[in-house]
Write an enzyme that holds these catalytic residues in place. Structure first.
Site, PDB file in Angstrom:
ATOM      1  N   HIS A  55       0.864  -1.174   0.000  1.00 14.00           N
ATOM      2  CA  HIS A  55       0.000   0.000   0.000  1.00 14.00           C
ATOM      3  C   HIS A  55       0.906   1.230   0.000  1.00 14.00           C
ATOM      4  O   HIS A  55       2.107   1.130   0.258  1.00 14.00           O
ATOM      5  CB  HIS A  55      -0.885   0.006   1.242  1.00 14.00           C
ATOM      6  CG  HIS A  55      -1.899  -1.094   1.252  1.00 14.00           C
ATOM      7  ND1 HIS A  55      -3.053  -1.004   1.993  1.00 14.00           N
ATOM      8  CD2 HIS A  55      -1.955  -2.289   0.630  1.00 14.00           C
ATOM      9  CE1 HIS A  55      -3.768  -2.096   1.826  1.00 14.00           C
ATOM     10  NE2 HIS A  55      -3.115  -2.894   0.995  1.00 14.00           N
ATOM     11  N   GLU A  83       1.205   3.662   2.120  1.00 17.57           N
ATOM     12  CA  GLU A  83       1.824   3.899   3.414  1.00 17.57           C
ATOM     13  C   GLU A  83       2.914   2.879   3.733  1.00 17.57           C
ATOM     14  O   GLU A  83       3.976   3.246   4.237  1.00 17.57           O
ATOM     15  CB  GLU A  83       0.758   3.877   4.524  1.00 17.57           C
ATOM     16  CG  GLU A  83      -0.300   4.941   4.395  1.00 17.57           C
ATOM     17  CD  GLU A  83      -1.515   4.536   3.560  1.00 17.57           C
ATOM     18  OE1 GLU A  83      -2.567   5.166   3.715  1.00 17.57           O
ATOM     19  OE2 GLU A  83      -1.406   3.592   2.740  1.00 17.57           O
ATOM     20  N   SER A 115      -7.497   8.243   3.151  1.00 14.54           N
ATOM     21  CA  SER A 115      -7.615   7.774   4.531  1.00 14.54           C
ATOM     22  C   SER A 115      -7.052   6.356   4.643  1.00 14.54           C
ATOM     23  O   SER A 115      -7.402   5.482   3.844  1.00 14.54           O
ATOM     24  CB  SER A 115      -9.094   7.793   4.936  1.00 14.54           C
ATOM     25  OG  SER A 115      -9.255   7.415   6.269  1.00 14.54           O
ATOM     26  N   CYS A 139      -6.322   2.538   5.409  1.00 12.13           N
ATOM     27  CA  CYS A 139      -7.130   1.355   5.708  1.00 12.13           C
ATOM     28  C   CYS A 139      -6.709   0.785   7.070  1.00 12.13           C
ATOM     29  O   CYS A 139      -5.779   1.275   7.704  1.00 12.13           O
ATOM     30  CB  CYS A 139      -6.945   0.318   4.608  1.00 12.13           C
ATOM     31  SG  CYS A 139      -5.279  -0.404   4.563  1.00 12.13           S
ATOM     32  N   CYS A 150      -2.968  -0.264   7.154  1.00 10.70           N
ATOM     33  CA  CYS A 150      -2.034   0.853   7.291  1.00 10.70           C
ATOM     34  C   CYS A 150      -2.209   1.580   8.620  1.00 10.70           C
ATOM     35  O   CYS A 150      -1.237   2.055   9.204  1.00 10.70           O
ATOM     36  CB  CYS A 150      -2.184   1.794   6.105  1.00 10.70           C
ATOM     37  SG  CYS A 150      -1.718   0.981   4.547  1.00 10.70           S
TER      38      CYS A 150
END
Length: 151
Positions: free
Chosen positions: A58, A60, A83, A85, A88
């Site tokens: 991802h 992040e 935002s 998940c 993360c």
């Protein structure tokens, strides 16, 4: 010390550049960057689930990995175009990242109060470019979006 929204918008540009690159590569347009509160860029990355065929990459997690080992993370800020998940968000809590700058949460709303409850400072910028990029992606690739969020 509270995050400066003007500085947060500047940092968001790094994450947005990563999201644009990911989209151009055929992936999900989520970008992120990990900064130290003093302004140093520690790492940046993007969602590369499609490009690498790896569901753990991802935005992040990619930025976090590229930042390398740090003595601690409390003085770091995760900047992300969307935002985070649960996966993360768990990373943010596990490593005690002190703050999160969210580009937008209209297209995907995780539980930001869960992060706040753990003492993480959260700043939602509600950025128009982040909103439009994800909205347009979801409309164009609903199959890939649903795969990305685990549905």
């Amino acid at each position: 010390m509270a995050l400066d929204p003007t500085l947060a918008h500047t940092w968001l540009q790094t994450a947005l550049a990563e999201a644009r690159t990911g989209l151009a590569e055929g992936g999900v347009p989520v970008g992120a960057a990990l900064f130290h509160r003093d302004g140093r860029l520690l790492g940046q990355g993007r969602n590369r689930r499609v490009q690498e065929s790896d569901p753990t990459i991802h935005g992040e997690t990619d930025a976090f990995r590229k930042a390398g080992r740090q003595r601690g993370y409390r003085q770091t800020v995760m900047v992300t175009t969307l935002s985070p998940c649960w996966y993360c968000s768990g990373l943010i809590r596990q490593f005690d990242i002190g703050a999160v700058v969210v580009g937008e949460r209209r297209n995907f709303t995780a539980d930001l109060d869960w992060l706040r409850g753990a003492g993480v400072e959260v700043l939602d910028l509600d950025d128009a470019e982040c909103i439009a990029m994800m909205r347009d992606f979801i409309a164009a690739r609903p199959d890939l979006w649903l795969e990305d969020i685990g549905e």
